[in-house]
Write a protein that holds these residues in place. Structure first.
Motif, mmCIF file in Angstrom:
data_model
loop_
_atom_site.group_PDB
_atom_site.id
_atom_site.type_symbol
_atom_site.label_atom_id
_atom_site.label_comp_id
_atom_site.label_asym_id
_atom_site.label_seq_id
_atom_site.Cartn_x
_atom_site.Cartn_y
_atom_site.Cartn_z
ATOM 1 N N ALA A 62 0.316 141.562 36.433
ATOM 2 C CA ALA A 62 -0.105 141.435 35.031
ATOM 3 C C ALA A 62 0.173 142.712 34.259
ATOM 4 O O ALA A 62 0.604 142.680 33.094
ATOM 5 C CB ALA A 62 -1.587 141.083 34.965
ATOM 6 N N GLU A 63 -0.058 143.848 34.907
ATOM 7 C CA GLU A 63 0.179 145.125 34.236
ATOM 8 C C GLU A 63 1.663 145.345 33.990
ATOM 9 O O GLU A 63 2.057 145.908 32.956
ATOM 10 C CB GLU A 63 -0.393 146.256 35.088
ATOM 11 C CG GLU A 63 -0.473 147.586 34.368
ATOM 12 C CD GLU A 63 -1.298 148.596 35.145
ATOM 13 O OE1 GLU A 63 -2.158 149.246 34.529
ATOM 14 O OE2 GLU A 63 -1.072 148.739 36.366
ATOM 15 N N ALA A 107 -13.880 139.909 43.245
ATOM 16 C CA ALA A 107 -14.738 140.633 42.305
ATOM 17 C C ALA A 107 -14.113 141.972 41.930
ATOM 18 O O ALA A 107 -14.116 142.375 40.751
ATOM 19 C CB ALA A 107 -16.120 140.841 42.923
ATOM 20 N N ALA A 108 -13.560 142.662 42.916
ATOM 21 C CA ALA A 108 -12.961 143.972 42.662
ATOM 22 C C ALA A 108 -11.777 143.875 41.707
ATOM 23 O O ALA A 108 -11.580 144.741 40.850
ATOM 24 C CB ALA A 108 -12.526 144.605 43.980
ATOM 25 N N CYS A 109 -10.979 142.798 41.819
ATOM 26 C CA CYS A 109 -9.815 142.672 40.934
ATOM 27 C C CYS A 109 -10.251 142.409 39.490
ATOM 28 O O CYS A 109 -9.588 142.851 38.549
ATOM 29 C CB CYS A 109 -8.853 141.603 41.453
ATOM 30 S SG CYS A 109 -9.168 139.915 40.916
ATOM 31 N N LYS A 132 -8.310 147.172 31.042
ATOM 32 C CA LYS A 132 -8.251 146.409 29.774
ATOM 33 C C LYS A 132 -7.033 145.483 29.733
ATOM 34 O O LYS A 132 -6.318 145.392 28.728
ATOM 35 C CB LYS A 132 -8.258 147.355 28.567
ATOM 36 C CG LYS A 132 -9.539 148.172 28.441
ATOM 37 C CD LYS A 132 -9.500 149.085 27.232
ATOM 38 C CE LYS A 132 -10.855 149.741 26.990
ATOM 39 N NZ LYS A 132 -11.402 150.453 28.141
ATOM 40 N N LEU A 133 -6.830 144.774 30.845
ATOM 41 C CA LEU A 133 -5.703 143.843 30.929
ATOM 42 C C LEU A 133 -6.076 142.527 30.250
ATOM 43 O O LEU A 133 -6.823 141.715 30.807
ATOM 44 C CB LEU A 133 -5.334 143.590 32.396
ATOM 45 C CG LEU A 133 -4.662 144.738 33.144
ATOM 46 C CD1 LEU A 133 -4.420 144.343 34.591
ATOM 47 C CD2 LEU A 133 -3.347 145.133 32.472
ATOM 48 N N GLN A 190 -13.926 137.299 29.591
ATOM 49 C CA GLN A 190 -12.549 137.523 29.147
ATOM 50 C C GLN A 190 -11.551 137.332 30.287
ATOM 51 O O GLN A 190 -10.389 137.014 30.054
ATOM 52 C CB GLN A 190 -12.426 138.945 28.575
ATOM 53 C CG GLN A 190 -11.036 139.277 28.043
ATOM 54 C CD GLN A 190 -10.967 140.670 27.440
ATOM 55 O OE1 GLN A 190 -12.001 141.294 27.181
ATOM 56 N NE2 GLN A 190 -9.760 141.178 27.222
ATOM 57 N N TRP A 191 -12.034 137.492 31.526
ATOM 58 C CA TRP A 191 -11.141 137.370 32.688
ATOM 59 C C TRP A 191 -11.446 136.108 33.497
ATOM 60 O O TRP A 191 -11.027 135.994 34.648
ATOM 61 C CB TRP A 191 -11.267 138.619 33.551
ATOM 62 C CG TRP A 191 -10.761 139.820 32.796
ATOM 63 C CD1 TRP A 191 -9.466 140.227 32.656
ATOM 64 C CD2 TRP A 191 -11.542 140.728 32.023
ATOM 65 N NE1 TRP A 191 -9.384 141.335 31.856
ATOM 66 C CE2 TRP A 191 -10.654 141.671 31.441
ATOM 67 C CE3 TRP A 191 -12.913 140.856 31.753
ATOM 68 C CZ2 TRP A 191 -11.097 142.710 30.626
ATOM 69 C CZ3 TRP A 191 -13.347 141.889 30.938
ATOM 70 C CH2 TRP A 191 -12.448 142.802 30.383
ATOM 71 N N ASP A 192 -12.145 135.167 32.878
ATOM 72 C CA ASP A 192 -12.473 133.881 33.498
ATOM 73 C C ASP A 192 -11.492 132.837 32.967
ATOM 74 O O ASP A 192 -11.557 132.436 31.800
ATOM 75 C CB ASP A 192 -13.908 133.484 33.152
ATOM 76 C CG ASP A 192 -14.352 132.210 33.862
ATOM 77 O OD1 ASP A 192 -13.491 131.460 34.354
ATOM 78 O OD2 ASP A 192 -15.576 131.959 33.895
ATOM 79 N N ALA A 193 -10.568 132.387 33.826
ATOM 80 C CA ALA A 193 -9.524 131.461 33.382
ATOM 81 C C ALA A 193 -10.096 130.134 32.898
ATOM 82 O O ALA A 193 -9.531 129.507 31.993
ATOM 83 C CB ALA A 193 -8.521 131.217 34.516
ATOM 84 N N MET A 194 -11.198 129.668 33.490
ATOM 85 C CA MET A 194 -11.802 128.409 33.055
ATOM 86 C C MET A 194 -12.186 128.483 31.582
ATOM 87 O O MET A 194 -11.967 127.518 30.824
ATOM 88 C CB MET A 194 -13.032 128.093 33.908
ATOM 89 C CG MET A 194 -12.728 127.688 35.333
ATOM 90 S SD MET A 194 -11.852 126.100 35.497
ATOM 91 C CE MET A 194 -13.143 124.941 35.040
ATOM 92 N N LYS A 195 -12.742 129.602 31.170
ATOM 93 C CA LYS A 195 -13.145 129.777 29.772
ATOM 94 C C LYS A 195 -11.957 130.158 28.887
ATOM 95 O O LYS A 195 -11.822 129.670 27.762
ATOM 96 C CB LYS A 195 -14.235 130.838 29.683
ATOM 97 C CG LYS A 195 -15.538 130.446 30.359
ATOM 98 C CD LYS A 195 -16.575 131.543 30.251
ATOM 99 C CE LYS A 195 -17.888 131.123 30.913
ATOM 100 N NZ LYS A 195 -18.907 132.208 30.850
#
Length: 363
Positions: free
Chosen positions: A129-130, A152-154, A162-163, A297-302
């Motif tokens: 992603a980066e 969780a760590a990722c 801030k990806l 912000q990092w939850d794909a479902m949302k």
């Protein structure tokens, strides 16, 4: 522990088997269930079933994480892989699991032009992603408590960097609620459990104390070598013969009573328990992990407003029954006839930890 007592010399193996036979003569017929895909494969590969007394039966439960991921979630992921500008990443096994149509998996979608990539760890997906800021990179976080800390760590790493183009589709499952659901089901017929050593390394051996405390069932946290498994089976048959159900930890060289506090804290920071759907078991309260709102912000479902459709099973496939331990793979009418590793129908034949794949290869 028994591992050290009985396996200093190879000739001690018959002694251990004799003790299992002695206790099984007192117990009568017993059914023991392992709930770990690595145990399933190790039992099949080592031929342990063939040396046990006939009245000691080993059953495979919901221990394969990609197998218990329901078909409607796979279908939703398959559609997601066709979205413009989206790259789906995950561990290799999940890329081969079909949805509701035989052969329709992420690998086949990649062949049709979908952007799909296998990664060895969640951090690999963060790095992708980066390096590709114009691509929405989604990591499919699948597994039990064993892989939850890494996922969780990722998420924390993506937050720190801030990806904005990275997210996790959380498919993680919690072991205890699934076992409770099995025990409380109408067709439950298991006398004791081989508890998963990898999961216990995270949550602690005490995480399985509910087996004797709440249900009067013996459990043994087991390692993965044939010696570990035979010692654990001996402990289970002894407890059943003596009618003294307890939780024992055979895997003391890795598993502690309290587990891994750092990993547990990481999981607690990022996830909270939630209702989750399991293939073969249905919807179970508090059996999954949901990404906390602080990391939405990092939850794909949302992020992508995802919603799975109604679940559909591949016609004829009996993976749901195999996962619950009510059917051995050989009891499926497709096994070795239509369904094989070269032409898999359901996930239990696809996954490297699936009960059907283990039975086909080694039994």
């Amino acid at each position: 522990m028994l591992y050290d007592s009985y396996f200093k010399k190879p000739k001690d193996v018959p002694l251990l088997l004799d003790k299992i036979r002695k206790y099984s003569d007192k117990t009568g017929s017993v059914r023991l269930m392992e709930i770990c895909g690595t145990h399933t494969m190790a039992i099949a590969r080592s031929g342990i079933r063939s040396v046990l007394p006939e009245n000691v039966q080993l059953l495979s439960g919901p221990g394969c994480p990609v197998c218990v991921t329901p078909s409607n979630m796979i279908d939703m992921i398959l559609d997601l892989s066709q979205s413009p500008g989206v790259l789906v990443t995950s561990y290799g096994d999940l890329l081969r699991i079909p949805g509701s149509v035989q052969g329709d998996c992420l690998l086949s979608r990649r062949a049709d032009g979908g952007k799909v990539e296998s990664v060895y760890s969640p951090m690999d997906a963060v790095k992708i992603a980066e390096e590709h800021p114009d691509t929405e990179v989604i990591f499919l976080g699948v597994g039990f408590e064993t892989t939850a800390p890494g996922t969780a760590a990722c998420i924390l790493e993506a937050s720190a960097r801030k990806l904005e183009n990275f997210s996790v589709l959380c498919l993680l499952k919690r072991t205890e609620p699934a076992i409770r659901s099995l025990i409380e089901s109408d067709d439950f017929a298991v006398n004791g459990f081989l508890c998963p050593g990898h999961v216990a390394a995270i949550i602690g051996a005490g995480g399985f104390s509910f087996l004797p405390d709440d249900y009067g069932l013996p459990g043994v946290v087991s390692g993965f070598e044939p010696a570990d498994l035979l010692c654990s089976i001996l402990e289970l048959t002894e407890m059943l013969a003596r009618e003294t159900p307890e939780l024992k930890n055979e895997y003391t060289r890795l598993v502690h009573q309290e587990g891994n506090p750092a990993a547990l804290a990481l999981m607690e920071q990022v996830f909270c328990p939630s209702v989750s759907d399991w293939r073969g078991l249905g919807q179970i309260s508090n059996s999954g992990y949901r990404i906390r709102d602080e990391y939405a912000q990092w939850d794909a479902m949302k992020k992508f407003a995802l919603s799975p459709a109604e679940e559909k099973e591949i016609p004829g496939c009996r993976c749901a029954q195999v996962i619950r331990g009510v059917l051995r793979p050989s009891g499926c009418p497709l096994f070795k006839k239509v369904c094989s590793p070269d032409n898999p129908v359901g996930p239990c034949m696809v996954s490297g930890e699936g009960a059907c794949a283990a039975a086909y290869q080694y039994e």
